[in-house]
Design an enzyme around this catalytic site. Structure first.
Site, PDB file in Angstrom:
ATOM      1  N   LYS A   1       0.814  -1.220   0.000  1.00  0.00           N
ATOM      2  CA  LYS A   1       0.000   0.000   0.000  1.00  0.00           C
ATOM      3  C   LYS A   1       0.848   1.272   0.000  1.00  0.00           C
ATOM      4  O   LYS A   1       0.581   2.210  -0.741  1.00  0.00           O
ATOM      5  CB  LYS A   1      -0.937   0.030   1.217  1.00  0.00           C
ATOM      6  CG  LYS A   1      -1.987  -1.039   1.266  1.00  0.00           C
ATOM      7  CD  LYS A   1      -2.992  -0.787   2.367  1.00  0.00           C
ATOM      8  CE  LYS A   1      -2.388  -0.633   3.743  1.00  0.00           C
ATOM      9  NZ  LYS A   1      -1.661  -1.844   4.206  1.00  0.00           N
TER      10      LYS A   1
ATOM     11  N   ARG B   1      -9.628   1.388   9.515  1.00  0.00           N
ATOM     12  CA  ARG B   1      -9.127   0.123  10.051  1.00  0.00           C
ATOM     13  C   ARG B   1     -10.237  -0.746  10.637  1.00  0.00           C
ATOM     14  O   ARG B   1      -9.993  -1.876  11.028  1.00  0.00           O
ATOM     15  CB  ARG B   1      -8.074   0.387  11.130  1.00  0.00           C
ATOM     16  CG  ARG B   1      -6.782   0.967  10.588  1.00  0.00           C
ATOM     17  CD  ARG B   1      -5.778   1.194  11.689  1.00  0.00           C
ATOM     18  NE  ARG B   1      -4.547   1.788  11.188  1.00  0.00           N
ATOM     19  CZ  ARG B   1      -3.505   1.102  10.749  1.00  0.00           C
ATOM     20  NH1 ARG B   1      -3.549  -0.218  10.738  1.00  0.00           N
ATOM     21  NH2 ARG B   1      -2.416   1.717  10.325  1.00  0.00           N
TER      22      ARG B   1
ATOM     23  N   ARG C   1      12.621  -8.478   5.409  1.00  0.00           N
ATOM     24  CA  ARG C   1      13.119  -7.107   5.531  1.00  0.00           C
ATOM     25  C   ARG C   1      14.322  -7.046   6.468  1.00  0.00           C
ATOM     26  O   ARG C   1      14.340  -7.692   7.511  1.00  0.00           O
ATOM     27  CB  ARG C   1      12.007  -6.186   6.044  1.00  0.00           C
ATOM     28  CG  ARG C   1      12.442  -4.732   6.172  1.00  0.00           C
ATOM     29  CD  ARG C   1      11.285  -3.795   6.354  1.00  0.00           C
ATOM     30  NE  ARG C   1      10.447  -4.136   7.502  1.00  0.00           N
ATOM     31  CZ  ARG C   1       9.398  -3.415   7.876  1.00  0.00           C
ATOM     32  NH1 ARG C   1       9.040  -2.356   7.180  1.00  0.00           N
ATOM     33  NH2 ARG C   1       8.687  -3.783   8.932  1.00  0.00           N
TER      34      ARG C   1
ATOM     35  N   ARG D   1      14.246  -6.592  12.324  1.00  0.00           N
ATOM     36  CA  ARG D   1      13.561  -5.971  13.448  1.00  0.00           C
ATOM     37  C   ARG D   1      12.707  -7.002  14.182  1.00  0.00           C
ATOM     38  O   ARG D   1      12.256  -7.982  13.596  1.00  0.00           O
ATOM     39  CB  ARG D   1      12.656  -4.821  12.953  1.00  0.00           C
ATOM     40  CG  ARG D   1      13.426  -3.680  12.353  1.00  0.00           C
ATOM     41  CD  ARG D   1      12.581  -2.469  12.047  1.00  0.00           C
ATOM     42  NE  ARG D   1      11.164  -2.749  11.858  1.00  0.00           N
ATOM     43  CZ  ARG D   1      10.291  -1.835  11.406  1.00  0.00           C
ATOM     44  NH1 ARG D   1      10.703  -0.624  11.103  1.00  0.00           N
ATOM     45  NH2 ARG D   1       9.023  -2.132  11.252  1.00  0.00           N
TER      46      ARG D   1
ATOM     47  N   ARG E   1       0.477 -10.088  13.518  1.00  0.00           N
ATOM     48  CA  ARG E   1       0.022  -8.836  12.886  1.00  0.00           C
ATOM     49  C   ARG E   1      -1.042  -9.125  11.823  1.00  0.00           C
ATOM     50  O   ARG E   1      -2.034  -8.405  11.709  1.00  0.00           O
ATOM     51  CB  ARG E   1       1.197  -8.098  12.244  1.00  0.00           C
ATOM     52  CG  ARG E   1       2.123  -7.414  13.230  1.00  0.00           C
ATOM     53  CD  ARG E   1       3.382  -6.934  12.556  1.00  0.00           C
ATOM     54  NE  ARG E   1       3.131  -5.928  11.527  1.00  0.00           N
ATOM     55  CZ  ARG E   1       4.021  -5.582  10.603  1.00  0.00           C
ATOM     56  NH1 ARG E   1       5.205  -6.177  10.559  1.00  0.00           N
ATOM     57  NH2 ARG E   1       3.719  -4.663   9.701  1.00  0.00           N
TER      58      ARG E   1
END
Length: 212
Positions: A15, A91, A125, A158, A169
């Site tokens: 997004k 959301r 990532r 991370r 998540r």
């Protein structure tokens, strides 16, 4: 006539990348909840029945900003924009219903990406501990494994990019935000795009929707 575009999708669906590109290509304001909050963190909300008088106070206390406050901030951001691409809001269903009261959308675009692809994207990532540059072990690797091209800093994963955290998540996203996707589908406003193509392929499809 300026376009009002909503971009929906799970974390890792692309997004942010696509929103920025749309904003540049079609001269639209890129409105994200985070940016809108930061830009309006000193907004006077003392007239609202809330714990604090400004969004900043919630942020500094480490508390979630209530939906009613987020709604007002998004309303302000959209009223200041001629055309926009909205990313990261709504959301939940209450926010979606509020959005329909304050603006008319030209399209609600959903980037459809499988959970396994999302996990692969998010867990791959790596971030430089020195300068913060982002890499991806598969899609955007550094020249030397574990070393930042820009400053030579160490690249790390991370804590919120581990598989366990990523799947949690995605579970939270599914629970809260998938009903929003269904809301726009039932209203006949949802345009579903395969988000697993290359960034250029995905952008071409979204651009065709915006051009309609």
């Amino acid at each position: 006539m300026s376009k009002h575009i909503l971009l929906l999708g799970a974390p890792g669906a692309g997004k942010g990348t696509q929103s920025k590109r749309l904003a540049t290509e079609f001269d639209l304001e890129h409105v994200t909840t985070g940016d809108a909050l930061r830009a309006n963190k000193d907004m006077d909300i003392s007239h609202m029945d809330t714990e604090f008088d400004t969004p900043r106070a919630y942020m500094e206390a480490g508390e979630l900003v209530p939906d009613a406050v987020v709604n007002e901030i998004v309303k302000t951001a959209l009223s200041d924009a001629d055309g926009y691409v909205l990313d990261g809001y709504p959301r939940n269903l209450d926010q979606a219903e509020f959005l329909s009261e304050i603006t008319d959308l030209d399209a609600a675009v959903f980037l459809d990406v499988s959970e396994e692809e999302l996990v692969e994207r998010l867990t791959g990532r790596r971030v430089c501990t020195e300068c913060g540059t982002n890499y991806h072990v598969e899609f955007a690797p550094p020249e030397e494994e574990g070393v930042c091209d820009d400053c030579g800093g160490e690249l790390v994963q991370r804590d919120d990019d581990t598989e366990e955290t990523v799947r949690e998540r995605l579970r939270v996203y599914s629970e809260n935000t998938e009903p929003v996707v269904e809301h726009y589908r039932e209203r006949g406003e949802l345009v579903e795009i395969d988000g697993e193509g290359t960034p250029d392929e995905v952008f071409e499809e979204i651009g065709a929707v915006v051009d309609e």
